[in-house]
Design a protein around this motif. Structure first.
Motif, PDB file in Angstrom:
ATOM      1  N   PHE A   1       3.865   0.471  -9.466  1.00 49.59           N
ATOM      2  CA  PHE A   1       3.419  -0.456  -8.879  1.00 49.59           C
ATOM      3  C   PHE A   1       2.151  -0.550  -8.118  1.00 49.59           C
ATOM      4  CE2 PHE A   1       7.104  -3.159 -10.295  1.00 49.59           C
ATOM      5  CZ  PHE A   1       6.529  -4.391 -10.133  1.00 49.59           C
ATOM      6  N   ALA A   2       2.031   1.124  -7.255  1.00 56.35           N
ATOM      7  CA  ALA A   2       1.181   1.668  -6.758  1.00 56.35           C
ATOM      8  C   ALA A   2      -0.431   1.199  -7.651  1.00 56.35           C
ATOM      9  CB  ALA A   2       0.882   3.304  -6.726  1.00 56.35           C
ATOM     10  N   LEU A   3       0.037   1.691  -9.389  1.00 54.83           N
ATOM     11  CA  LEU A   3      -1.551   1.697 -10.171  1.00 54.83           C
ATOM     12  C   LEU A   3      -1.648   0.154 -10.475  1.00 54.83           C
ATOM     13  CD1 LEU A   3      -0.244   3.964 -12.369  1.00 54.83           C
ATOM     14  CD2 LEU A   3      -2.224   4.534 -11.121  1.00 54.83           C
ATOM     15  N   LEU A   4      -0.545  -1.013 -10.865  1.00 54.39           N
ATOM     16  CA  LEU A   4      -1.116  -2.624 -11.291  1.00 54.39           C
ATOM     17  C   LEU A   4      -1.297  -3.231  -9.530  1.00 54.39           C
ATOM     18  CD1 LEU A   4       2.731  -3.465 -11.969  1.00 54.39           C
ATOM     19  CD2 LEU A   4       0.285  -3.172 -13.146  1.00 54.39           C
ATOM     20  N   GLY A   5      -1.058  -2.116  -8.424  1.00 57.52           N
ATOM     21  CA  GLY A   5      -2.099  -2.848  -7.045  1.00 57.52           C
ATOM     22  C   GLY A   5      -3.480  -2.611  -7.067  1.00 57.52           C
ATOM     23  N   ILE A   6      -3.734  -1.544  -8.031  1.00 59.13           N
ATOM     24  CA  ILE A   6      -5.160  -0.644  -8.392  1.00 59.13           C
ATOM     25  C   ILE A   6      -5.685  -2.446  -9.216  1.00 59.13           C
ATOM     26  CG2 ILE A   6      -7.005   0.661  -9.183  1.00 59.13           C
ATOM     27  CD1 ILE A   6      -5.492   2.888  -8.435  1.00 59.13           C
ATOM     28  N   ALA A   7      -4.886  -2.376 -10.361  1.00 57.42           N
ATOM     29  CA  ALA A   7      -6.010  -3.453 -10.877  1.00 57.42           C
ATOM     30  C   ALA A   7      -5.802  -4.788 -10.305  1.00 57.42           C
ATOM     31  CB  ALA A   7      -4.763  -3.265 -12.340  1.00 57.42           C
ATOM     32  N   ASP A   8      -4.678  -5.402  -9.288  1.00 53.68           N
ATOM     33  CA  ASP A   8      -4.572  -6.323  -8.498  1.00 53.68           C
ATOM     34  C   ASP A   8      -6.330  -6.139  -8.077  1.00 53.68           C
ATOM     35  OD1 ASP A   8      -3.546  -8.653  -8.048  1.00 53.68           O
ATOM     36  OD2 ASP A   8      -3.798  -7.928  -5.852  1.00 53.68           O
ATOM     37  N   GLY A   9      -5.882  -5.479  -7.192  1.00 53.52           N
ATOM     38  CA  GLY A   9      -7.377  -5.037  -6.248  1.00 53.52           C
ATOM     39  C   GLY A   9      -8.321  -6.105  -7.227  1.00 53.52           C
TER      40      GLY A   9
ATOM     41  N   TRP B   1       3.966  -0.453  -1.635  1.00 55.03           N
ATOM     42  CA  TRP B   1       2.735   0.427  -1.759  1.00 55.03           C
ATOM     43  C   TRP B   1       1.245  -0.851  -2.547  1.00 55.03           C
ATOM     44  CZ3 TRP B   1       0.425   4.447   0.184  1.00 55.03           C
ATOM     45  CH2 TRP B   1       1.359   4.776   0.316  1.00 55.03           C
ATOM     46  N   TYR B   2       1.976  -1.381  -3.517  1.00 56.19           N
ATOM     47  CA  TYR B   2       1.556  -2.310  -4.631  1.00 56.19           C
ATOM     48  C   TYR B   2       0.165  -3.295  -3.107  1.00 56.19           C
ATOM     49  CZ  TYR B   2       0.208  -6.369  -7.833  1.00 56.19           C
ATOM     50  OH  TYR B   2      -1.090  -7.359  -7.563  1.00 56.19           O
ATOM     51  N   ASP B   3       1.438  -3.940  -2.091  1.00 58.48           N
ATOM     52  CA  ASP B   3       0.295  -4.268  -1.621  1.00 58.48           C
ATOM     53  C   ASP B   3      -1.293  -3.595  -0.309  1.00 58.48           C
ATOM     54  OD1 ASP B   3       1.940  -6.511  -1.961  1.00 58.48           O
ATOM     55  OD2 ASP B   3       2.763  -7.248  -0.219  1.00 58.48           O
ATOM     56  N   PHE B   4      -0.694  -2.843  -0.054  1.00 63.12           N
ATOM     57  CA  PHE B   4      -1.377  -1.979   0.548  1.00 63.12           C
ATOM     58  C   PHE B   4      -2.298  -1.370  -0.511  1.00 63.12           C
ATOM     59  CE2 PHE B   4      -2.753   2.241   2.743  1.00 63.12           C
ATOM     60  CZ  PHE B   4      -3.878   1.383   3.496  1.00 63.12           C
ATOM     61  N   ILE B   5      -2.141  -0.917  -1.330  1.00 63.02           N
ATOM     62  CA  ILE B   5      -3.168  -0.320  -2.566  1.00 63.02           C
ATOM     63  C   ILE B   5      -3.888  -1.408  -3.080  1.00 63.02           C
ATOM     64  CG2 ILE B   5      -3.690   0.403  -4.566  1.00 63.02           C
ATOM     65  CD1 ILE B   5      -1.556   2.390  -4.487  1.00 63.02           C
ATOM     66  N   SER B   6      -3.495  -2.694  -3.423  1.00 64.72           N
ATOM     67  CA  SER B   6      -4.270  -3.698  -3.518  1.00 64.72           C
ATOM     68  C   SER B   6      -5.282  -4.397  -2.595  1.00 64.72           C
ATOM     69  CB  SER B   6      -3.194  -4.922  -4.117  1.00 64.72           C
ATOM     70  OG  SER B   6      -3.957  -5.867  -4.048  1.00 64.72           O
ATOM     71  N   MET B   7      -5.256  -3.865  -1.345  1.00 62.42           N
ATOM     72  CA  MET B   7      -5.602  -4.572  -0.314  1.00 62.42           C
ATOM     73  C   MET B   7      -7.223  -4.139  -0.192  1.00 62.42           C
ATOM     74  SD  MET B   7      -3.405  -6.418   2.752  1.00 62.42           S
ATOM     75  CE  MET B   7      -2.494  -8.061   2.283  1.00 62.42           C
ATOM     76  N   THR B   8      -6.503  -2.421  -0.121  1.00 61.26           N
ATOM     77  CA  THR B   8      -8.381  -1.660  -0.352  1.00 61.26           C
ATOM     78  C   THR B   8      -8.921  -1.814  -1.422  1.00 61.26           C
ATOM     79  OG1 THR B   8      -6.125  -0.136   0.846  1.00 61.26           O
ATOM     80  CG2 THR B   8      -7.907   0.977  -0.096  1.00 61.26           C
TER      81      THR B   8
END
Length: 305
Positions: free
Chosen positions: A146-154, A278-285
């Motif tokens: 989900f951390a990696l998916l956060g990058i993709a979502d961002g 981590w998904y939310d925070f990494i996506s927002m960043t």
């Protein structure tokens, strides 16, 4: 729009709390007056635990008061209204407040009644709050994925990408104008707080309240499907959505994965909390770095010509 979304979420939260507590005989709605259920820290005050009640109530009231006082200062970035972070954090802490009491009552009931089969995470609240930062939790495949998916979502969830972080001239938030670096510090601090609050409170609500209670009453399949769909649909009321269908679908799928993971892990919440945060925070960043104009907090950004 913000007030309507707030009242909707609050109403859903209150109904969920009432439904969940009614599943525990010693905490039926007839034994806890509605006023105490609504009051910040009220369930603890009702039982005479004034220290814990105050530990929740004081910051909840303080955050909500701050949110009310600054609401008129909130601006808008494009079509996205600036998020009233203190009010949101008050709501998130209120959810943690009520879940912690539900956990206490459910565990008490299980110890007194061996036939009571409702599953509940017995991890102390202090440990659950630290779950996103524990090495053994962060290293789990669910959290890493989900951390990696956060990058993709961002990157792909906010696709405009006309200007990037390097083009920022200044940032305005809560009526205060800041330079790019200080504005980025503010944004990252708020993104961290909102993501952390969402990871903890939403997992406690959907996978800590709703999932185990519906599983207990109607079976695991019903619990998983209903909690995932509800989680997804409530995201349709997030402020400033550019693509509601994408957001709802994404949240529903994530809710299903989180719920399935919690069921398989004997209803332990730590991994779901960490993955959500981590998904939310990494996506927002990631969004701030690649497309700050569409930042999900609605912080106002001015770019260099």
């Amino acid at each position: 729009m913000y007030q309507r979304n707030f009242y909707l979420r609050f109403s859903w939260l209150f109904l969920t709390i009432s439904f969940s507590l009614s599943s525990v005989s010693h905490a039926s709605s007839s034994e806890i007056p509605t006023g105490y259920l609504l009051l910040p820290g009220g369930t603890y005050f009702y039982e005479g635990d004034y220290k814990t009640g105050a530990a929740f109530a004081i910051p909840e009231v303080g955050l909500l008061t701050t949110g009310i006082l600054i609401n008129d200062k909130m601006g808008k970035q494009d079509k996205t209204s600036e998020l009233n972070v203190p009010s949101l954090l008050a709501f998130q802490l209120y959810a943690v407040d009520k879940w912690s009491y539900f956990q206490k009552v459910a565990l008490r009931e299980k110890s007194e009644n061996q036939e009571f089969k409702l599953k509940i995470d017995d991890t102390p609240l202090s440990e659950l709050m630290l779950a996103p930062f524990k090495r053994e939790v962060i290293s789990s495949p669910l959290v890493v994925a989900f951390a990696l998916l956060g990058i993709a979502d961002g990157i792909y969830g906010y696709p405009e990408r006309k200007r990037s972080f390097s083009d920022i001239d200044n940032v305005t938030a809560m009526g205060n104008r800041m330079g790019r670096d200080s504005g980025t510090g503010y944004y990252e601090g708020m993104a961290f707080a909102v993501s952390y609050g969402a990871g903890v409170s939403e997992e406690m609500l959907f996978r800590g309240f709703m999932l185990p209670v519906i599983d207990y009453k109607y079976g695991k399949r019903t619990g998983l499907v209903s909690s995932s769909l509800t989680f997804g649909l409530l995201h349709a009321f997030n402020p400033g959505l550019h693509n509601p269908a994408y957001t709802v679908t994404q949240a529903t799928v994530a809710g299903f994965i989180f719920g399935y993971s919690v069921q398989r892990d004997d209803y332990k919440l730590s991994k779901a909390i960490a993955a959500h945060f981590w998904y939310d925070f990494i996506s927002m960043t990631t969004t701030w770095l690649t497309n700050p104009n569409e930042n999900p907090l609605g912080v106002q950004v001015t770019f260099r010509f």
